[in-house]
Design a protein around this motif. Structure first.
Motif, PDB file in Angstrom:
ATOM      1  N   ARG A  29       0.835  -1.211   0.000  1.00  0.00           N
ATOM      2  CA  ARG A  29       0.000   0.000   0.000  1.00  0.00           C
ATOM      3  C   ARG A  29       0.867   1.256   0.000  1.00  0.00           C
ATOM      4  NH1 ARG A  29      -1.264   3.418   3.691  1.00  0.00           N
ATOM      5  NH2 ARG A  29      -0.395   2.125   5.364  1.00  0.00           N
ATOM      6  N   LYS A  30       1.880   1.292   0.855  1.00  0.00           N
ATOM      7  CA  LYS A  30       2.752   2.470   0.941  1.00  0.00           C
ATOM      8  C   LYS A  30       3.541   2.676  -0.348  1.00  0.00           C
ATOM      9  CE  LYS A  30       3.232   2.259   5.974  1.00  0.00           C
ATOM     10  NZ  LYS A  30       4.129   1.963   7.124  1.00  0.00           N
ATOM     11  N   LEU A  31       3.991   1.573  -0.936  1.00  0.00           N
ATOM     12  CA  LEU A  31       4.772   1.674  -2.168  1.00  0.00           C
ATOM     13  C   LEU A  31       3.895   2.160  -3.324  1.00  0.00           C
ATOM     14  CD1 LEU A  31       7.697   1.074  -3.050  1.00  0.00           C
ATOM     15  CD2 LEU A  31       6.907  -1.163  -3.842  1.00  0.00           C
ATOM     16  N   HIS A  33       1.222   3.927  -3.019  1.00  0.00           N
ATOM     17  CA  HIS A  33       0.881   5.322  -2.722  1.00  0.00           C
ATOM     18  C   HIS A  33       1.961   6.260  -3.268  1.00  0.00           C
ATOM     19  CE1 HIS A  33      -0.528   8.849  -0.499  1.00  0.00           C
ATOM     20  NE2 HIS A  33       0.718   9.017  -0.085  1.00  0.00           N
ATOM     21  N   VAL A  34       3.212   5.875  -3.138  1.00  0.00           N
ATOM     22  CA  VAL A  34       4.330   6.730  -3.554  1.00  0.00           C
ATOM     23  C   VAL A  34       4.622   6.602  -5.049  1.00  0.00           C
ATOM     24  CG1 VAL A  34       6.802   7.152  -3.279  1.00  0.00           C
ATOM     25  CG2 VAL A  34       5.382   6.704  -1.263  1.00  0.00           C
ATOM     26  N   GLN A  35       4.646   5.379  -5.558  1.00  0.00           N
ATOM     27  CA  GLN A  35       5.114   5.142  -6.923  1.00  0.00           C
ATOM     28  C   GLN A  35       3.990   4.986  -7.944  1.00  0.00           C
ATOM     29  OE1 GLN A  35       8.136   2.129  -7.301  1.00  0.00           O
ATOM     30  NE2 GLN A  35       9.206   2.761  -5.451  1.00  0.00           N
ATOM     31  N   SER A 116      -5.220   8.901  -1.594  1.00  0.00           N
ATOM     32  CA  SER A 116      -4.141   8.145  -2.217  1.00  0.00           C
ATOM     33  C   SER A 116      -4.551   7.742  -3.632  1.00  0.00           C
ATOM     34  CB  SER A 116      -3.804   6.900  -1.390  1.00  0.00           C
ATOM     35  OG  SER A 116      -2.691   6.226  -1.949  1.00  0.00           O
ATOM     36  N   GLY A 118      -2.868   6.821  -6.189  1.00  0.00           N
ATOM     37  CA  GLY A 118      -2.198   5.624  -6.690  1.00  0.00           C
ATOM     38  C   GLY A 118      -2.861   4.351  -6.212  1.00  0.00           C
TER      39      GLY A 118
END
Length: 205
Positions: A29-31, A33-35, A116, A118
Protein backbone atom coordinates in the motif's frame (compact mmCIF):
# COMPACT_ATOMS: atom_id res chain seq x y z
CA UNK A 1 -18.93 -35.05 20.46
CA UNK A 2 -15.70 -33.66 21.87
CA UNK A 3 -13.70 -31.25 19.78
CA UNK A 4 -10.19 -32.14 18.71
CA UNK A 5 -7.56 -30.20 20.64
CA UNK A 6 -6.08 -27.22 18.84
CA UNK A 7 -2.50 -27.74 17.76
CA UNK A 8 -0.57 -24.88 19.38
CA UNK A 9 2.10 -24.91 16.69
CA UNK A 10 -0.50 -24.74 13.91
CA UNK A 11 -2.27 -21.86 15.64
CA UNK A 12 1.00 -19.97 16.07
CA UNK A 13 1.94 -20.58 12.44
CA UNK A 14 -1.45 -19.37 11.23
CA UNK A 15 -1.11 -16.24 13.36
CA UNK A 16 2.41 -15.64 12.07
CA UNK A 17 1.29 -16.12 8.48
CA UNK A 18 -1.60 -13.67 8.89
CA UNK A 19 0.69 -11.12 10.52
CA UNK A 20 3.27 -11.47 7.76
CA UNK A 21 0.57 -11.14 5.11
CA UNK A 22 -0.68 -7.93 6.76
CA UNK A 23 2.87 -6.55 6.82
CA UNK A 24 3.36 -7.27 3.12
CA UNK A 25 0.02 -5.66 2.34
CA UNK A 26 1.02 -2.54 4.26
CA UNK A 27 4.33 -2.35 2.39
CA UNK A 28 2.49 -2.73 -0.92
CA UNK A 29 0.00 0.00 0.00
CA UNK A 30 2.75 2.47 0.94
CA UNK A 31 4.77 1.67 -2.17
CA UNK A 32 1.77 2.06 -4.46
CA UNK A 33 0.88 5.32 -2.72
CA UNK A 34 4.33 6.73 -3.55
CA UNK A 35 5.11 5.14 -6.92
CA UNK A 36 1.66 4.63 -8.41
CA UNK A 37 -0.42 1.64 -9.52
CA UNK A 38 2.22 0.13 -11.84
CA UNK A 39 4.33 -1.21 -8.98
CA UNK A 40 5.50 -4.77 -9.65
CA UNK A 41 5.48 -7.74 -7.30
CA UNK A 42 9.27 -7.74 -7.52
CA UNK A 43 9.40 -4.13 -6.28
CA UNK A 44 7.06 -5.01 -3.42
CA UNK A 45 9.31 -7.91 -2.50
CA UNK A 46 12.40 -5.67 -2.54
CA UNK A 47 10.68 -3.06 -0.36
CA UNK A 48 9.69 -5.85 2.05
CA UNK A 49 13.25 -7.17 2.25
CA UNK A 50 12.28 -10.54 0.85
CA UNK A 51 12.08 -12.40 -2.46
CA UNK A 52 9.33 -12.38 -5.05
CA UNK A 53 8.73 -16.09 -4.48
CA UNK A 54 7.98 -15.39 -0.81
CA UNK A 55 5.48 -12.66 -1.74
CA UNK A 56 3.73 -15.13 -4.03
CA UNK A 57 3.26 -17.47 -1.08
CA UNK A 58 0.95 -14.88 0.45
CA UNK A 59 -0.57 -13.40 -2.73
CA UNK A 60 -0.80 -15.83 -5.64
CA UNK A 61 -0.96 -13.00 -8.17
CA UNK A 62 -1.51 -9.26 -8.48
CA UNK A 63 -5.28 -9.72 -8.71
CA UNK A 64 -5.32 -11.33 -5.27
CA UNK A 65 -3.22 -8.46 -3.92
CA UNK A 66 -5.70 -6.05 -5.51
CA UNK A 67 -8.64 -7.78 -3.79
CA UNK A 68 -6.86 -7.82 -0.43
CA UNK A 69 -5.99 -4.13 -0.65
CA UNK A 70 -9.56 -3.36 -1.70
CA UNK A 71 -10.91 -5.18 1.37
CA UNK A 72 -8.53 -3.21 3.57
CA UNK A 73 -9.71 0.10 2.10
CA UNK A 74 -13.32 -0.98 2.46
CA UNK A 75 -12.78 -1.78 6.14
CA UNK A 76 -11.38 1.71 6.71
CA UNK A 77 -14.35 3.26 4.88
CA UNK A 78 -16.76 1.24 7.02
CA UNK A 79 -15.19 2.47 10.25
CA UNK A 80 -15.32 6.08 9.06
CA UNK A 81 -18.97 5.78 8.06
CA UNK A 82 -19.94 4.26 11.39
CA UNK A 83 -18.07 6.98 13.29
CA UNK A 84 -19.52 9.80 11.18
CA UNK A 85 -23.12 8.60 11.33
CA UNK A 86 -22.84 7.87 15.06
CA UNK A 87 -21.48 11.38 15.68
CA UNK A 88 -24.22 12.88 13.53
CA UNK A 89 -26.90 11.00 15.44
CA UNK A 90 -25.40 11.90 18.82
CA UNK A 91 -25.07 15.57 17.92
CA UNK A 92 -28.59 15.98 16.56
CA UNK A 93 -30.43 13.50 18.78
CA UNK A 94 -32.09 11.87 15.75
CA UNK A 95 -31.40 9.32 13.06
CA UNK A 96 -29.57 10.80 10.06
CA UNK A 97 -31.80 11.72 7.14
CA UNK A 98 -31.44 9.74 3.88
CA UNK A 99 -29.55 12.59 2.20
CA UNK A 100 -27.16 12.83 5.15
CA UNK A 101 -26.44 9.11 4.90
CA UNK A 102 -25.85 9.27 1.16
CA UNK A 103 -23.61 12.32 1.58
CA UNK A 104 -21.52 10.56 4.24
CA UNK A 105 -21.05 7.52 2.01
CA UNK A 106 -20.10 9.52 -1.07
CA UNK A 107 -17.76 11.76 0.90
CA UNK A 108 -16.00 8.70 2.34
CA UNK A 109 -15.52 7.29 -1.17
CA UNK A 110 -14.28 10.56 -2.67
CA UNK A 111 -11.90 11.25 0.22
CA UNK A 112 -10.53 7.70 -0.02
CA UNK A 113 -9.71 8.27 -3.70
CA UNK A 114 -8.27 11.72 -3.05
CA UNK A 115 -6.13 10.61 -0.12
CA UNK A 116 -4.14 8.15 -2.22
CA UNK A 117 -4.76 8.34 -5.97
CA UNK A 118 -2.20 5.62 -6.69
CA UNK A 119 -3.82 3.13 -4.35
CA UNK A 120 -7.29 4.04 -5.61
CA UNK A 121 -6.15 3.51 -9.20
CA UNK A 122 -4.67 0.16 -8.23
CA UNK A 123 -7.82 -1.25 -6.62
CA UNK A 124 -10.17 0.11 -9.31
CA UNK A 125 -8.27 -1.12 -12.35
CA UNK A 126 -10.50 -3.17 -14.67
CA UNK A 127 -10.12 -6.73 -13.46
CA UNK A 128 -11.72 -9.41 -11.37
CA UNK A 129 -10.39 -7.51 -8.36
CA UNK A 130 -12.37 -4.40 -9.33
CA UNK A 131 -15.53 -6.50 -9.54
CA UNK A 132 -14.94 -7.78 -6.01
CA UNK A 133 -14.25 -4.27 -4.73
CA UNK A 134 -17.37 -2.68 -6.25
CA UNK A 135 -19.53 -5.60 -5.15
CA UNK A 136 -18.25 -5.16 -1.59
CA UNK A 137 -18.81 -1.40 -1.70
CA UNK A 138 -22.38 -2.01 -2.90
CA UNK A 139 -23.04 -4.37 0.01
CA UNK A 140 -21.63 -1.79 2.40
CA UNK A 141 -23.83 0.95 0.94
CA UNK A 142 -26.89 -1.31 1.24
CA UNK A 143 -26.34 -1.72 4.98
CA UNK A 144 -26.27 2.06 5.50
CA UNK A 145 -29.31 2.93 3.40
CA UNK A 146 -32.44 4.14 5.22
CA UNK A 147 -35.20 1.49 5.46
CA UNK A 148 -37.60 3.39 3.20
CA UNK A 149 -35.40 3.02 0.10
CA UNK A 150 -37.13 0.61 -2.31
CA UNK A 151 -35.01 -2.26 -3.72
CA UNK A 152 -31.92 -1.17 -1.74
CA UNK A 153 -29.58 -3.66 -3.42
CA UNK A 154 -30.50 -2.42 -6.90
CA UNK A 155 -30.18 1.21 -5.80
CA UNK A 156 -26.80 0.56 -4.18
CA UNK A 157 -25.35 -1.20 -7.23
CA UNK A 158 -26.55 1.55 -9.56
CA UNK A 159 -25.34 4.33 -7.28
CA UNK A 160 -21.92 2.75 -6.74
CA UNK A 161 -21.40 2.31 -10.49
CA UNK A 162 -22.41 5.93 -11.10
CA UNK A 163 -20.17 7.28 -8.33
CA UNK A 164 -17.22 5.08 -9.32
CA UNK A 165 -17.26 6.24 -12.94
CA UNK A 166 -17.78 9.88 -11.93
CA UNK A 167 -14.92 9.78 -9.43
CA UNK A 168 -12.71 7.98 -11.96
CA UNK A 169 -13.28 10.79 -14.45
CA UNK A 170 -12.80 13.45 -11.77
CA UNK A 171 -9.48 11.85 -10.76
CA UNK A 172 -8.31 12.01 -14.38
CA UNK A 173 -9.23 15.69 -14.47
CA UNK A 174 -7.29 16.27 -11.27
CA UNK A 175 -4.21 14.79 -12.92
CA UNK A 176 -4.53 17.04 -15.99
CA UNK A 177 -5.81 20.05 -14.01
CA UNK A 178 -8.75 20.53 -16.35
CA UNK A 179 -12.38 19.50 -16.61
CA UNK A 180 -12.05 18.74 -20.30
CA UNK A 181 -13.30 22.18 -21.35
CA UNK A 182 -10.19 24.14 -20.48
CA UNK A 183 -11.32 25.22 -16.99
CA UNK A 184 -10.11 24.16 -13.57
CA UNK A 185 -11.65 20.93 -12.22
CA UNK A 186 -14.26 21.12 -9.49
CA UNK A 187 -13.24 20.66 -5.87
CA UNK A 188 -13.91 17.46 -3.94
CA UNK A 189 -16.57 19.28 -1.90
CA UNK A 190 -18.37 20.37 -5.07
CA UNK A 191 -18.09 16.85 -6.49
CA UNK A 192 -19.77 15.42 -3.40
CA UNK A 193 -22.51 18.06 -3.62
CA UNK A 194 -23.12 17.28 -7.30
CA UNK A 195 -23.22 13.51 -6.79
CA UNK A 196 -25.63 13.80 -3.87
CA UNK A 197 -27.91 16.09 -5.88
CA UNK A 198 -27.83 13.86 -8.97
CA UNK A 199 -28.60 10.72 -6.98
CA UNK A 200 -31.26 12.23 -4.72
CA UNK A 201 -32.94 14.73 -7.04
CA UNK A 202 -31.82 13.93 -10.57
CA UNK A 203 -31.07 16.83 -12.91
CA UNK A 204 -33.59 19.19 -11.35
CA UNK A 205 -32.34 22.66 -10.55
Amino acid sequence: MTQAPVDGRSARWAQHREQRRAELLDVARKLIHVQGPDVTMEEIAAASGTSKSIVYRYFTDKAQLQRALGRSILSTMHRRLVDELTALESGSGRRPEPEERIRAMIRAYVETAQRSPGVYRFVTRPSDGLGHFLESVSRLVTTFLPPQVPSPELWAHGAVGFVERSVDRWMAQQETHTDGEGTAPITSESLVDHLVTWLMKGMQR
